[in-house]
Design a protein around this motif. Sequence first.
Motif, mmCIF file in Angstrom:
data_model
loop_
_atom_site.group_PDB
_atom_site.id
_atom_site.type_symbol
_atom_site.label_atom_id
_atom_site.label_comp_id
_atom_site.label_asym_id
_atom_site.label_seq_id
_atom_site.Cartn_x
_atom_site.Cartn_y
_atom_site.Cartn_z
ATOM 1 N N ILE A 1 0.815 -1.302 0.074
ATOM 2 C CA ILE A 1 -0.042 0.122 -0.173
ATOM 3 C C ILE A 1 0.990 1.468 0.088
ATOM 4 C CG2 ILE A 1 -1.742 1.355 1.357
ATOM 5 C CD1 ILE A 1 -2.851 -1.440 2.309
ATOM 6 N N GLY A 2 2.059 1.196 0.710
ATOM 7 C CA GLY A 2 2.901 2.589 0.717
ATOM 8 C C GLY A 2 3.668 2.879 -0.294
ATOM 9 N N CYS A 3 4.128 1.742 -1.122
ATOM 10 C CA CYS A 3 4.678 1.723 -2.349
ATOM 11 C C CYS A 3 3.684 2.359 -3.353
ATOM 12 C CB CYS A 3 5.265 0.484 -2.939
ATOM 13 S SG CYS A 3 6.449 0.179 -1.972
ATOM 14 N N GLU A 4 2.240 1.817 -3.411
ATOM 15 C CA GLU A 4 1.235 2.236 -4.539
ATOM 16 C C GLU A 4 1.136 3.738 -4.005
ATOM 17 O OE1 GLU A 4 -1.045 -2.032 -5.112
ATOM 18 O OE2 GLU A 4 -2.004 -0.272 -4.010
ATOM 19 N N TYR A 5 0.820 4.014 -2.978
ATOM 20 C CA TYR A 5 0.401 5.554 -2.984
ATOM 21 C C TYR A 5 1.756 6.499 -3.010
ATOM 22 C CZ TYR A 5 -4.253 4.984 -1.297
ATOM 23 O OH TYR A 5 -5.755 4.808 -1.274
ATOM 24 N N ALA A 6 3.024 6.026 -2.947
ATOM 25 C CA ALA A 6 4.142 6.740 -3.081
ATOM 26 C C ALA A 6 4.367 7.082 -4.652
ATOM 27 C CB ALA A 6 5.111 5.996 -2.608
ATOM 28 N N SER A 7 3.973 6.134 -5.441
ATOM 29 C CA SER A 7 4.034 6.420 -7.034
ATOM 30 C C SER A 7 2.782 7.247 -7.310
ATOM 31 C CB SER A 7 3.980 4.887 -7.708
ATOM 32 O OG SER A 7 2.879 4.195 -7.427
ATOM 33 N N ILE A 8 1.649 6.975 -6.608
ATOM 34 C CA ILE A 8 0.421 7.891 -6.932
ATOM 35 C C ILE A 8 0.742 9.254 -6.745
ATOM 36 C CG2 ILE A 8 -2.175 8.434 -6.357
ATOM 37 C CD1 ILE A 8 -2.320 5.356 -5.900
ATOM 38 N N PHE A 9 1.240 9.718 -5.373
ATOM 39 C CA PHE A 9 1.340 11.104 -5.215
ATOM 40 C C PHE A 9 2.394 11.456 -5.944
ATOM 41 C CE2 PHE A 9 -1.481 9.797 -1.566
ATOM 42 C CZ PHE A 9 -2.219 10.926 -1.481
ATOM 43 N N ALA A 10 3.523 10.814 -6.134
ATOM 44 C CA ALA A 10 4.625 11.274 -6.815
ATOM 45 C C ALA A 10 4.085 11.708 -8.291
ATOM 46 C CB ALA A 10 5.663 10.358 -6.947
ATOM 47 N N GLY A 11 3.256 10.711 -8.892
ATOM 48 C CA GLY A 11 2.761 11.167 -10.260
ATOM 49 C C GLY A 11 1.920 12.528 -10.230
#
Length: 472
Positions: free
Chosen positions: A192-202
């Motif tokens: 979950i943390g990695c998924e949201y990291a890429s979402i917010f960085a995007g």
Amino acid sequence: MADYSGSPAYNYDVLVVGSGPAGEGAAMASVKNGLRVAVVEDRPLVGGSCAHKGTIPSKALRHAVKQISRFNGNPLFRTVGDTRWLKFPQVLKAAVRVIPKQVALHSEFYARNRVKLYIGGARFVDAHTLELQLPDGGTETVTAANIIIATGSRPYHPDDVNFKNRRIYDSDTILDMQHTPRHLIIYGAGVIGCEYASIFAGLGIKVDLINSRERLLTFLDDEISDALSYHLREIGVMVRHCEEYEAVNADKHSVTLQLQSGKRLRADALLWCNGRTGNTEKLGLDNIDLKADHRGQLRVNQTYQTDVEHVYAVGDVIGWPSLASASYDQGRSAAAAILKQPCRYVEDAPTGIYTLPEISSIGQTESQLTAARVPYEVGRAFFKNTARAQISGEDVGMLKLLFHIDTWEILGIHCFGAEASEIIHIGQAIMAQAGEANDIRYFVNTTFNYPTMAEAYRVAALDGVNRVNRLQ
């Protein structure tokens, strides 16, 4: 249809607590086999956390961010205008439009199959009886020959973190955030943390991703984990390994994360993604002498039966693998066990991780094969060398096949890149074949449409077969 004689002394043959993927799978499999079935859901609408707070909204959010990133990265659209950055609430509003569609779809399943749906909380009176707390404040008692617990999970909250502060979020409440932070700290670098990291960085937001381990997602093949780490950094995520929090301090304007290493990080918001807790504390498990572990999870056997006869548990409430896909199959398996049919214990589900780019894998990793002293070889296909990826502009990633040198049996498939979670199923189908049918040379001798992403299987298989031939 299996022969099953439910006792007329009970209201239902099967009572399912929870209407997420696991609960729905159990209910549908039971009713299709002629059992009297009811479902209890404590939300006003069916679907569980999957539809309302987890899989569906987060993946819809990811899709919206991916579209924005493709627009901003495509030179063709520069003739239309400059790079566009949207506020988080705007993107979220577009993403959550899918939730009512999912609710309507799943509600229809229960109505069409005449499954009784109770809205309210459930609490055990005994192993065959539940007391329901109804929305109007009333109560109702229902009985069942078998009860399936499918109550799911929620984000874990340590006692020393103030989640009431409007700058501190978990993976549920982040979907209610009504501002756009310039800098976000994500504590916990699991899926979950990695998924949201890429979402917010995007979305162009500065992200610090705090990982308590030495590598990201250590259950992945090392090469895939390395690729994820590289591409997160490529889009601006600061990944910090081997860190543990000491304290979290927040006010109206910012959050400060104090790490045990002495580092202090300050940001506009904190997203806590460090584990989940099973939703069992309100079930009255003490009344049936059933105990959950320290994370609220229940222990089950190979047929999803708990320590109490006639009480089963499926989905996130039993822990690993905590995947919507696996949960649905676990629910069906529990129904099969009740019907005295063959019951499949789900342990071969592919992993789907919806980072940007996404990841999917099934089978063994290189580290596992090496530790087991299995003679294997590797075949790779890099997306940048495939025509379809070049056309679509999604040329980051690769497909990796691991196979036995002597038997050609496919032992593991690992994919990193666009549509990885779709691509994996082609290889999964071949891996599931018995005996000699599971053979990497199938991909060499099969004609694929061109250009397609699926063609990567042929390229990877040829690469692997050629490696073996050079050894002989």
